[in-house]
Structures are given as C-alpha cells and as structure tokens.
Design an enzyme around this catalytic site. Structure first.
Site, short mmCIF file in Angstrom:
data_model
loop_
_atom_site.label_atom_id
_atom_site.label_comp_id
_atom_site.label_asym_id
_atom_site.label_seq_id
_atom_site.Cartn_x
_atom_site.Cartn_y
_atom_site.Cartn_z
N THR A 121 0.84 -1.20 0.00
CA THR A 121 0.00 0.00 0.00
C THR A 121 0.87 1.25 0.00
OG1 THR A 121 -1.72 -1.16 1.23
CG2 THR A 121 -1.75 1.23 1.38
N SER A 135 2.11 5.18 -2.19
CA SER A 135 2.34 5.76 -3.51
C SER A 135 3.36 4.95 -4.32
CB SER A 135 2.80 7.21 -3.38
OG SER A 135 3.94 7.29 -2.54
N ASP A 152 6.32 -4.06 -1.57
CA ASP A 152 5.73 -2.93 -0.84
C ASP A 152 6.78 -1.86 -0.55
OD1 ASP A 152 3.90 -1.37 0.50
OD2 ASP A 152 3.64 -2.73 2.21
N ALA A 193 8.09 1.54 2.06
CA ALA A 193 8.37 1.69 3.49
C ALA A 193 8.54 3.17 3.79
CB ALA A 193 9.64 0.93 3.87
N ASP A 194 8.43 3.49 5.07
CA ASP A 194 8.65 4.88 5.50
C ASP A 194 10.10 5.12 5.88
OD1 ASP A 194 5.85 5.74 5.32
OD2 ASP A 194 5.56 4.18 6.81
N LYS A 246 7.07 0.91 8.78
CA LYS A 246 5.97 0.99 7.84
C LYS A 246 4.70 1.43 8.57
CE LYS A 246 5.26 -2.17 4.87
NZ LYS A 246 4.92 -1.06 3.98
N GLY A 260 0.68 4.69 5.83
CA GLY A 260 -0.64 4.63 5.18
C GLY A 260 -1.64 3.83 6.00
N GLU A 290 -0.15 -5.55 6.13
CA GLU A 290 1.17 -5.61 5.47
C GLU A 290 2.08 -6.62 6.19
OE1 GLU A 290 1.34 -1.07 3.70
OE2 GLU A 290 2.27 -1.45 5.63
C1 5RP Z 1 1.54 2.00 4.22
C2 5RP Z 1 3.02 1.87 4.19
C3 5RP Z 1 3.73 2.41 3.01
O1 5RP Z 1 4.50 1.40 2.44
C4 5RP Z 1 4.62 3.54 3.45
O2 5RP Z 1 3.84 4.50 4.12
C5 5RP Z 1 5.35 4.18 2.27
O3 5RP Z 1 4.44 4.87 1.47
P1 5RP Z 1 4.88 5.66 0.17
O4 5RP Z 1 5.31 4.64 -0.84
O5 5RP Z 1 3.64 6.41 -0.23
O6 5RP Z 1 6.02 6.59 0.55
O7 5RP Z 1 3.64 1.32 5.07
O8 5RP Z 1 1.00 1.55 5.43
#
Ligand code: 5RP
Length: 222
Positions: A32, A34, A85, A87-88, A98, A101, A107
């Site tokens: 999940t 962007s 996926d 990550a932050d 993570k 979102g 996840e």
């Molecule tokens: C969602 C997450 C996302 O992977 C994380 O927030 C990264 O998001 P983005 O690709 O928008 O920077 O853990 O729960």
C-alpha cells in the site's frame, strides 16, 4: 530525477526482479502507498503471467481490481512467492518502519507469509537509525489511552492519528522521538502491550531485498 520518478523506477525494477520467477499459479502480495501504486500500474504488463494478488489494504484491492487483476483472500492461498511494498524508513539491515498509510497490520501478515519481501523506496527513506519517522502502532480503540501511557513509558511521545480508522476498525498512535537502536527488541516490547494489534517495525521479519531509487539509478541491497 524527482522523488516520483525514483518511486516509479524502483517499481519497474521490482517488476523486472519478479518477471522470470513467477508462473501462472503465482499469487503476489501487493502493498500500500504511492510507491506500491506505481508497482500496481507496472504490474498490468505481466497480466496473464501470474494468477492474481492478495492486497494489503482496501485501497490496494480497489486499484488491483481496476486493472482486472484477480484478488484472493490470504486464507485461500497456501504461499506467496513475493510481497512487494514500500516503506517509511529502511536501515542497512533492511529493518523497516511501515504504516504511514495505516495498513501496517495487513502488510505485516502478508510479509510473514511471503517467501521474499521486496521493499521499494526512494532514497529519502534510507536512514542510519530508525525512528525519525514516527512509529505507527495499531491499537484496539478502547485501549488507546492505556497503550499511549505505556508507549510514553518506553520513551516515545505517542500522538493519536485523528480521523483515521484502519481497515481492521482500529486506531493509530504515531510514536515520535524514538531512537531505535534495537529494532527487534522494541518491536517485541511494543507488541507485548495489551491492546496493541501490531506496530510498524518490520525487524523480526524485515525485507529480503531493498530496491532503492537514487538519482544515479536503482541500488540493490539484500
Ligand atoms: C503503508 C506503508 C507504506 O509502504 C509507506 O507509508 C510508504 O508509502 P509511500 O510509498 O507512499 O512513501 O507502510 O501503510
């Protein structure tokens, strides 16, 4: 190259990574956010070469459906060759934060099942020590204040993410000002607090492969 272009580049690199390793029976775990959304866009190109996907959120499920990718419930699937996926934050050991979102619990479940977790990020997510990004914790609503007090006791400053209800019907506390020097221990300590569903540290089960978007191209670590 701007941040979006780097996210798109790592999403395309993930597609190339799995291309020769999936078959018509493969069900993929899809994350999940962007960066994961760029991966979903790219995945259309492989349609017909895999069976379908398990989504880590309602939002991702909607996006996969819009691309005619068959959705599966995790309980109906025996194995997942890949989970892809974002990550932050990510450190050099491929431990992650993570949950930006709010999809962290689903996840983490999908990552646990997957044979290989491919994490796709732009270079802004790479850190030496995890914790500059507030650590998301999914909490059963009635336990919110109790869990917040316990998190403060662990040295963080929990902030209630107002107006957000997770796909599981719970709430999120974002824990600020943590300097996470032992991610596995903190992951376990937070998960041991009654009322916590899970937290956004992915250290006990981190990524297996990190594809990092930089202005000089995609860098790979494993
Ligand atoms: C969602 C997450 C996302 O992977 C994380 O927030 C990264 O998001 P983005 O690709 O928008 O920077 O853990 O729960």
């Amino acid at each position: 190259m701007n941040q979006d272009a780097m996210k798109k580049a790592v999403a395309e690199a993930a597609l190339e990574e799995i291309r020769g390793q999936i078959n018509k029976d493969s069900v993929l775990g899809v994350g999940t956010g962007s960066t994961a959304n760029y991966f979903i866009e790219a995945l259309g190109e492989l349609k017909g070469s895999f069976r379908g996907a398990v989504a880590s959120s309602e939002e991702t499920a909607k996006r996969l459906k819009a691309r005619d990718i068959e959705l599966f419930e995790l309980n109906d699937v025996d194995s997942l060759p890949f989970y892809i996926d974002g990550a932050d934050e990510a450190n050099e050991h491929l431990h992650l934060i993570k949950g930006g979102g709010a999809a962290l619990t689903r996840e983490k479940i999908i990552a646990a099942v997957a044979r290989e977790f491919i994490c796709i990020c732009d270079e802004s997510k790479k850190v030496d020590i995890l914790g500059q990004f507030p650590l998301p914790v999914e909490v059963i609503p009635m336990a919110r204040s109790y869990v917040a007090r316990k998190l403060a006791g662990l040295g963080g400053q929990p902030v209630y993410r107002q107006g957000v209800v997770t796909d599981n019907g719970n709430v999120i506390l974002d824990v600020h000002n943590l300097k996470i020097t032992d991610p596995k221990k903190l992951e376990n300590d937070i998960n041991a607090i009654v009322g916590v569903v899970t937290n956004g540290l992915f250290a006990n089960r981190g990524a297996d492969l990190l594809l990092l978007g930089t202005p000089d191209g995609v860098k790979t670590s494993s």
